[in-house]
Design a protein around this motif. Sequence first.
Motif, PDB file in Angstrom:
ATOM      1  N   VAL A   1       0.817  -1.220   0.000  1.00  8.67           N
ATOM      2  CA  VAL A   1       0.000   0.000   0.000  1.00  8.67           C
ATOM      3  C   VAL A   1       0.853   1.273   0.000  1.00  8.67           C
ATOM      4  O   VAL A   1       0.326   2.377   0.159  1.00  8.67           O
ATOM      5  CB  VAL A   1      -0.969   0.009   1.207  1.00  8.67           C
ATOM      6  CG1 VAL A   1      -1.895  -1.192   1.154  1.00  8.67           C
ATOM      7  CG2 VAL A   1      -0.210   0.040   2.539  1.00  8.67           C
ATOM      8  N   ASP A   2       2.160   1.139  -0.202  1.00 11.93           N
ATOM      9  CA  ASP A   2       3.064   2.284  -0.095  1.00 11.93           C
ATOM     10  C   ASP A   2       2.682   3.476  -0.962  1.00 11.93           C
ATOM     11  O   ASP A   2       2.844   4.625  -0.528  1.00 11.93           O
ATOM     12  CB  ASP A   2       4.508   1.865  -0.426  1.00 11.93           C
ATOM     13  CG  ASP A   2       5.126   0.980   0.640  1.00 11.93           C
ATOM     14  OD1 ASP A   2       4.494   0.787   1.707  1.00 11.93           O
ATOM     15  OD2 ASP A   2       6.246   0.467   0.415  1.00 11.93           O
ATOM     16  N   PRO A   3       2.179   3.286  -2.210  1.00 14.30           N
ATOM     17  CA  PRO A   3       1.952   4.456  -3.064  1.00 14.30           C
ATOM     18  C   PRO A   3       0.738   5.306  -2.689  1.00 14.30           C
ATOM     19  O   PRO A   3       0.527   6.364  -3.308  1.00 14.30           O
ATOM     20  CB  PRO A   3       1.730   3.836  -4.461  1.00 14.30           C
ATOM     21  CG  PRO A   3       2.263   2.450  -4.374  1.00 14.30           C
ATOM     22  CD  PRO A   3       2.027   2.032  -2.965  1.00 14.30           C
ATOM     23  N   PHE A   4      -0.049   4.894  -1.679  1.00 19.18           N
ATOM     24  CA  PHE A   4      -1.370   5.503  -1.507  1.00 19.18           C
ATOM     25  C   PHE A   4      -1.475   6.336  -0.226  1.00 19.18           C
ATOM     26  O   PHE A   4      -0.786   6.098   0.760  1.00 19.18           O
ATOM     27  CB  PHE A   4      -2.434   4.403  -1.523  1.00 19.18           C
ATOM     28  CG  PHE A   4      -2.379   3.573  -2.776  1.00 19.18           C
ATOM     29  CD1 PHE A   4      -2.853   4.088  -3.969  1.00 19.18           C
ATOM     30  CD2 PHE A   4      -1.807   2.312  -2.770  1.00 19.18           C
ATOM     31  CE1 PHE A   4      -2.772   3.347  -5.142  1.00 19.18           C
ATOM     32  CE2 PHE A   4      -1.730   1.559  -3.920  1.00 19.18           C
ATOM     33  CZ  PHE A   4      -2.200   2.087  -5.118  1.00 19.18           C
ATOM     34  N   ARG A   5      -2.400   7.301  -0.289  1.00 18.65           N
ATOM     35  CA  ARG A   5      -2.616   8.214   0.829  1.00 18.65           C
ATOM     36  C   ARG A   5      -3.314   7.514   2.001  1.00 18.65           C
ATOM     37  O   ARG A   5      -3.910   6.461   1.845  1.00 18.65           O
ATOM     38  CB  ARG A   5      -3.471   9.404   0.372  1.00 18.65           C
ATOM     39  CG  ARG A   5      -2.771  10.310  -0.620  1.00 18.65           C
ATOM     40  CD  ARG A   5      -3.617  11.529  -0.957  1.00 18.65           C
ATOM     41  NE  ARG A   5      -4.816  11.181  -1.738  1.00 18.65           N
ATOM     42  CZ  ARG A   5      -6.050  11.232  -1.295  1.00 18.65           C
ATOM     43  NH1 ARG A   5      -6.299  11.588  -0.035  1.00 18.65           N
ATOM     44  NH2 ARG A   5      -7.064  10.927  -2.087  1.00 18.65           N
ATOM     45  N   ASP A   6      -3.274   8.146   3.149  1.00 22.15           N
ATOM     46  CA  ASP A   6      -3.922   7.627   4.348  1.00 22.15           C
ATOM     47  C   ASP A   6      -5.442   7.642   4.196  1.00 22.15           C
ATOM     48  O   ASP A   6      -6.008   8.562   3.579  1.00 22.15           O
ATOM     49  CB  ASP A   6      -3.552   8.471   5.574  1.00 22.15           C
ATOM     50  CG  ASP A   6      -2.083   8.370   5.959  1.00 22.15           C
ATOM     51  OD1 ASP A   6      -1.350   7.600   5.305  1.00 22.15           O
ATOM     52  OD2 ASP A   6      -1.676   9.070   6.903  1.00 22.15           O
ATOM     53  N   GLU A   7      -6.084   6.631   4.743  1.00 13.78           N
ATOM     54  CA  GLU A   7      -7.546   6.567   4.924  1.00 13.78           C
ATOM     55  C   GLU A   7      -8.323   6.820   3.633  1.00 13.78           C
ATOM     56  O   GLU A   7      -9.339   7.499   3.621  1.00 13.78           O
ATOM     57  CB  GLU A   7      -7.987   7.565   6.003  1.00 13.78           C
ATOM     58  CG  GLU A   7      -7.365   7.281   7.355  1.00 13.78           C
ATOM     59  CD  GLU A   7      -7.902   8.166   8.460  1.00 13.78           C
ATOM     60  OE1 GLU A   7      -8.733   9.062   8.163  1.00 13.78           O
ATOM     61  OE2 GLU A   7      -7.512   7.963   9.617  1.00 13.78           O
TER      62      GLU A   7
ATOM     63  N   GLY B   1      -3.798  -0.863   7.651  1.00 13.86           N
ATOM     64  CA  GLY B   1      -4.669  -0.009   8.455  1.00 13.86           C
ATOM     65  C   GLY B   1      -4.540   1.461   8.123  1.00 13.86           C
ATOM     66  O   GLY B   1      -5.508   2.225   8.230  1.00 13.86           O
ATOM     67  N   ARG B   2      -3.369   1.854   7.672  1.00 14.16           N
ATOM     68  CA  ARG B   2      -3.122   3.267   7.347  1.00 14.16           C
ATOM     69  C   ARG B   2      -4.001   3.759   6.210  1.00 14.16           C
ATOM     70  O   ARG B   2      -4.439   4.926   6.205  1.00 14.16           O
ATOM     71  CB  ARG B   2      -1.637   3.452   6.983  1.00 14.16           C
ATOM     72  CG  ARG B   2      -1.285   4.876   6.565  1.00 14.16           C
ATOM     73  CD  ARG B   2       0.160   4.992   6.134  1.00 14.16           C
ATOM     74  NE  ARG B   2       0.452   4.244   4.914  1.00 14.16           N
ATOM     75  CZ  ARG B   2       0.160   4.667   3.679  1.00 14.16           C
ATOM     76  NH1 ARG B   2      -0.468   5.817   3.492  1.00 14.16           N
ATOM     77  NH2 ARG B   2       0.478   3.933   2.625  1.00 14.16           N
ATOM     78  N   VAL B   3      -4.284   2.905   5.228  1.00 14.21           N
ATOM     79  CA  VAL B   3      -5.008   3.359   4.039  1.00 14.21           C
ATOM     80  C   VAL B   3      -6.505   3.089   4.112  1.00 14.21           C
ATOM     81  O   VAL B   3      -7.246   3.474   3.208  1.00 14.21           O
ATOM     82  CB  VAL B   3      -4.432   2.725   2.753  1.00 14.21           C
ATOM     83  CG1 VAL B   3      -2.970   3.111   2.585  1.00 14.21           C
ATOM     84  CG2 VAL B   3      -4.612   1.219   2.738  1.00 14.21           C
ATOM     85  N   LEU B   4      -6.965   2.440   5.178  1.00 11.37           N
ATOM     86  CA  LEU B   4      -8.395   2.159   5.313  1.00 11.37           C
ATOM     87  C   LEU B   4      -9.135   3.398   5.790  1.00 11.37           C
ATOM     88  O   LEU B   4      -8.713   4.067   6.733  1.00 11.37           O
ATOM     89  CB  LEU B   4      -8.629   1.016   6.297  1.00 11.37           C
ATOM     90  CG  LEU B   4      -8.125  -0.362   5.896  1.00 11.37           C
ATOM     91  CD1 LEU B   4      -8.420  -1.368   7.009  1.00 11.37           C
ATOM     92  CD2 LEU B   4      -8.754  -0.822   4.586  1.00 11.37           C
ATOM     93  N   GLY B   5     -10.280   3.671   5.151  1.00 15.38           N
ATOM     94  CA  GLY B   5     -11.139   4.744   5.607  1.00 15.38           C
ATOM     95  C   GLY B   5     -11.778   4.415   6.945  1.00 15.38           C
ATOM     96  O   GLY B   5     -11.582   3.319   7.497  1.00 15.38           O
ATOM     97  N   PRO B   6     -12.577   5.331   7.491  1.00 16.11           N
ATOM     98  CA  PRO B   6     -13.162   5.133   8.820  1.00 16.11           C
ATOM     99  C   PRO B   6     -13.929   3.824   8.965  1.00 16.11           C
ATOM    100  O   PRO B   6     -13.889   3.193  10.028  1.00 16.11           O
ATOM    101  CB  PRO B   6     -14.090   6.346   8.969  1.00 16.11           C
ATOM    102  CG  PRO B   6     -13.475   7.394   8.092  1.00 16.11           C
ATOM    103  CD  PRO B   6     -12.886   6.654   6.927  1.00 16.11           C
TER     104      PRO B   6
END
Length: 204
Positions: free
Chosen positions: A98-104, A150-155
Amino acid sequence: MRGDGGSDETEGSGRPALADQRGVESVYQPAEDSALLARAVSERVDDGDRTLDVGTGSGFVAATMAEAGADAVGVDVNPLACQQARKRGVTAVRGNLVDPFRDEVFDLVAFNPPYLPTPAEKEWDDWMEHALSGGEDGRRLVDPFLESVGRVLGPDGEALLLVSSLTDPDAVREYARQHGLVGEQIASEKHPYERLVVLRFVRE
């Protein structure tokens, strides 16, 4: 599935040797494991969901997400996989997990990782090794995925992870718990050498 593609078996293991999976392909193609994960994903995706298929390979699971109405993207370290996925109509990014993607940013993240437990001396340094071999315990990429997803998962986001009985799903769930994720089994399928399991994870 990533454990049943040839007639010769790894000595003493009761399952085919990793080398038997090799041929002209440099991109993992959909098999029973891909189909099981795709079915689980299609039951959970809603129109407009932002979804990610980690280790997208040929783009099969990502395409299933899109067919279910999601805004789907795939990611893979293999540039040949990204090319195949794009030919399937999938937006594919070359990168690690998931490194290339923004948080949440994602409602759902799916991953069909390399999960075959493979001794180091049996490894091949090629794209199919990266697609098939899970290292000594089958969790070479499973653990880093659980550490980072967990970093890239939304609420209300969730992660669906396909693992094998060879990979010890209970140990996978415990490792996830140590990294703030609660897991449950949502699908399984029995095969001659293993049982395939889809685990669902959400943040605690």
